[in-house]
Design a protein around this motif. Structure first.
Motif, PDB file in Angstrom:
ATOM      1  N   ASP A 189       0.850  -1.186   0.000  1.00 30.04           N
ATOM      2  CA  ASP A 189       0.000   0.000   0.000  1.00 30.04           C
ATOM      3  C   ASP A 189       0.886   1.237   0.000  1.00 30.04           C
ATOM      4  OD1 ASP A 189      -2.206  -1.596   0.078  1.00 30.04           O
ATOM      5  OD2 ASP A 189      -2.561  -1.384   2.227  1.00 30.04           O
ATOM      6  N   LYS A 190       0.685   2.098  -0.973  1.00 34.45           N
ATOM      7  CA  LYS A 190       1.526   3.291  -1.121  1.00 34.45           C
ATOM      8  C   LYS A 190       0.888   4.462  -0.381  1.00 34.45           C
ATOM      9  CE  LYS A 190       3.358   6.398  -4.688  1.00 34.45           C
ATOM     10  NZ  LYS A 190       3.342   6.683  -6.146  1.00 34.45           N
TER      11      LYS A 190
ATOM     12  N   SER B  38      -7.433   6.173  -1.316  1.00 33.55           N
ATOM     13  CA  SER B  38      -7.402   7.438  -2.056  1.00 33.55           C
ATOM     14  C   SER B  38      -8.749   7.769  -2.695  1.00 33.55           C
ATOM     15  CB  SER B  38      -6.316   7.383  -3.130  1.00 33.55           C
ATOM     16  OG  SER B  38      -6.531   6.286  -4.018  1.00 33.55           O
ATOM     17  N   GLY B  39      -9.444   6.748  -3.197  1.00 38.08           N
ATOM     18  CA  GLY B  39     -10.748   6.993  -3.818  1.00 38.08           C
ATOM     19  C   GLY B  39     -11.786   7.453  -2.814  1.00 38.08           C
TER      20      GLY B  39
ATOM     21  N   PHE C 245      -3.859   6.344   1.595  1.00 38.76           N
ATOM     22  CA  PHE C 245      -3.027   5.354   0.910  1.00 38.76           C
ATOM     23  C   PHE C 245      -3.642   4.944  -0.418  1.00 38.76           C
ATOM     24  CE2 PHE C 245      -6.022   2.836   3.358  1.00 38.76           C
ATOM     25  CZ  PHE C 245      -6.388   1.839   2.465  1.00 38.76           C
ATOM     26  N   GLU C 246      -2.837   4.287  -1.217  1.00 38.11           N
ATOM     27  CA  GLU C 246      -3.274   3.791  -2.528  1.00 38.11           C
ATOM     28  C   GLU C 246      -2.716   2.392  -2.709  1.00 38.11           C
ATOM     29  OE1 GLU C 246      -1.845   5.635  -6.352  1.00 38.11           O
ATOM     30  OE2 GLU C 246      -3.866   6.465  -6.303  1.00 38.11           O
TER      31      GLU C 246
ATOM     32  N   ASP D 253     -11.579   2.821  -3.357  1.00 40.30           N
ATOM     33  CA  ASP D 253     -12.786   3.646  -3.351  1.00 40.30           C
ATOM     34  C   ASP D 253     -13.614   3.500  -2.079  1.00 40.30           C
ATOM     35  OD1 ASP D 253     -12.210   4.727  -5.796  1.00 40.30           O
ATOM     36  OD2 ASP D 253     -13.579   3.433  -6.933  1.00 40.30           O
ATOM     37  N   VAL D 254     -13.370   2.431  -1.291  1.00 39.60           N
ATOM     38  CA  VAL D 254     -14.206   2.198  -0.099  1.00 39.60           C
ATOM     39  C   VAL D 254     -13.392   1.918   1.165  1.00 39.60           C
ATOM     40  CG1 VAL D 254     -16.152   1.337  -1.462  1.00 39.60           C
ATOM     41  CG2 VAL D 254     -14.415  -0.269  -0.653  1.00 39.60           C
ATOM     42  N   ALA D 255     -12.072   1.835   1.057  1.00 50.23           N
ATOM     43  CA  ALA D 255     -11.258   1.289   2.143  1.00 50.23           C
ATOM     44  C   ALA D 255     -10.975   2.283   3.264  1.00 50.23           C
ATOM     45  CB  ALA D 255      -9.936   0.769   1.582  1.00 50.23           C
ATOM     46  N   ILE D 256     -11.105   1.788   4.482  1.00 55.56           N
ATOM     47  CA  ILE D 256     -10.634   2.467   5.687  1.00 55.56           C
ATOM     48  C   ILE D 256      -9.840   1.452   6.499  1.00 55.56           C
ATOM     49  CG2 ILE D 256     -11.269   3.512   7.897  1.00 55.56           C
ATOM     50  CD1 ILE D 256     -13.667   4.728   6.674  1.00 55.56           C
TER      51      ILE D 256
END
Length: 437
Positions: A163-164, A183-184, A219-220, A228-231
């Motif tokens: 994860d960047k 990031s999304g 992060f990306e 688009d949905v991640a926490i």
């Protein structure tokens, strides 16, 4: 794959035994076959060049495929999947994952790390809690659906190493009220570093859980749908908001060089001995995308090897057939002075094997040289399907299987291609020599 490797090893061993037998007990035959390659330099050189071109193609493309598999595996394993995952037995049987919790995670983790047979193979072990809900950023008046992952901050540095981080910093082991966003999702919420978010969930007891959390970083992962949905948040915070002390799964990252199948067998025994209601899944079982890509690229690689093998077989067969026509007088003379048909067959087989061996050695030497030049800068690759980040590819040259197939294929194909011309040469009629006087 193992059975194919074993079969080719046996065939090559038989060929080498035949060559060594001739070199030791039929030295003149081996010398005669080898020197015959230099009598027709142009034909031998063209055949060897064709073999080398095919061998180098197999070596370079095989090295590229091996690297592609390796980088895809690492991307999969190190995006919080690990090599092995433990789930409650009901996890894949229900859509409500919050009801399939592994209780007493701390005790399970301690037992795994205290088991001498398992702990020596484990690099990192981490519990993860998955849940979904609604997140709002009231200052920008935006809300969105999210999929959260509660992780142990220290372990996530290894498990999420691909994860960047594009803003802020990773999760803290001290500040438990801070999260990192994909990031999304950050773009959807118009959220930036140090902003505050309100999270609303349905907890494991069926009630509501709500919490205000600060944005520590963005992060990306390179996978757009996930970003688009991640926490990501500390496991302790996730357990508090979901009102549980358990986890959805236990993720295990193994040390380099550990055999996954052997470790899984030991882990299955550990679970059976302690009668735990758990099931084991490997990273490959959980990654459908990897399986699809592996199947596609493996099929392409097999097709290329088959094409190269056919080209080599036809080149050598044609070369040796022409050789027979031009050497009819020589062959019939050898027959006239007492050489048996079997002896003639052996001489032509040796020539084919020597051509293949020279081509195999040349393929490896030139293949390593070209791969070294390519690896100085790598090959810029576009993003894989479903991903947003490209990568730099290299030629992987440390695979025994790749080196073996590059060495074996020219020898096998040249030996196979020599059989029919060799038998045909042995059956020439002695009287045919007079046609070439």
């Amino acid at each position: 794959m193992f059975s194919t490797l074993l079969l080719t090893s046996i065939v090559v061993f038989m060929i080498l035994c035949f060559v060594f037998y001739c070199a030791i007990f039929r030295t003149q035959d081996a010398q005669f076959a080898l020197f015959n390659l230099f009598r027709h330099k142009r034909r031998s050189l063209s055949t060897i060049i064709a073999i080398i071109l095919g061998g180098v193609s197999i070596f370079l493309y095989g090295g590229f495929i091996d690297y592609s598999f390796w980088i895809l595996k690492e991307q999969t394993v190190r995006t919080n999947i690990g090599h092995i995952q433990l789930y409650d037995k009901s996890y894949f049987e229900t859509s409500n994952k919050s009801k399939s919790i592994i209780e007493n995670y701390s005790t399970l983790k301690s037992d795994l790390l205290n088991d001498s047979e398992l702990s020596q193979d484990i690099s990192t072990i981490s519990g993860q809690l998955e849940f979904t809900g609604i997140v709002s950023q009231y200052e920008s008046e935006t809300s969105s659906y999210f999929a959260a992952l509660g992780v142990e901050p220290l372990a996530s540095l290894k498990l999420g190493s691909f994860d960047k981080l594009i803003s802020g910093s990773d999760l803290s082991r001290i500040k438990h009220n801070e999260v990192t966003l994909g990031s999304g999702l950050a773009k959807t919420l118009n959220a930036n570093y140090s902003d505050w978010l309100d999270v609303l969930v349905v907890n494991t007891q069926g009630g509501q859980g709500a919490l205000s959390l600060g944005v520590r970083g963005i992060f990306e992962s390179g996978i757009k749908d996930y970003d688009d949905v991640a926490i990501k948040m500390p496991l302790q915070t996730a357990q508090r908001i979901m009102d549980t002390d358990g986890v959805s799964k236990v993720v295990i990252l193994l040390n380099d060089g550990v055999d996954l199948d052997i470790f899984r067998a030991k882990l299955d025994k550990f679970i059976a001995d302690k009668q735990l209601p758990l099931m084991v899944k490997s990273w490959k079982e959980l990654s459908i995308f990897y399986q699809q890509v592996e199947g596609l690229l493996s099929g392409i690689y097999f097709f290329i090897k088959a094409i190269v093998a056919l080209i080599v077989i036809f080149m050598i067969s044609n070369s040796m057939t022409m050789n027979i026509v031009e050497r009819t007088r020589e062959i019939t003379t050898l027959r006239a002075i007492g050489l048996r048909p079997r002896h003639i067959t052996k001489l032509f087989l040796l020539e084919g094997i020597f051509i293949g061996a020279i081509g195999a050695i040349g393929s490896l030497a030139i293949g390593f040289a070209i791969a070294g030049v390519i690896n100085l800068n790598g090959i810029a690759m576009p993003p894989s399907p479903g991903q947003t980040q490209g990568y730099t590819a290299f030629i992987k040259t440390d695979s025994f299987d790749l080196i073996w197939i590059t060495f074996v294929l020219p020898i096998l194909t040249s030996s196979l291609a020599s059989i029919i011309p060799a038998v045909r040469a042995s059956k020439l009629n002695i009287a045919d020599a007079f046609k070439f006087v």
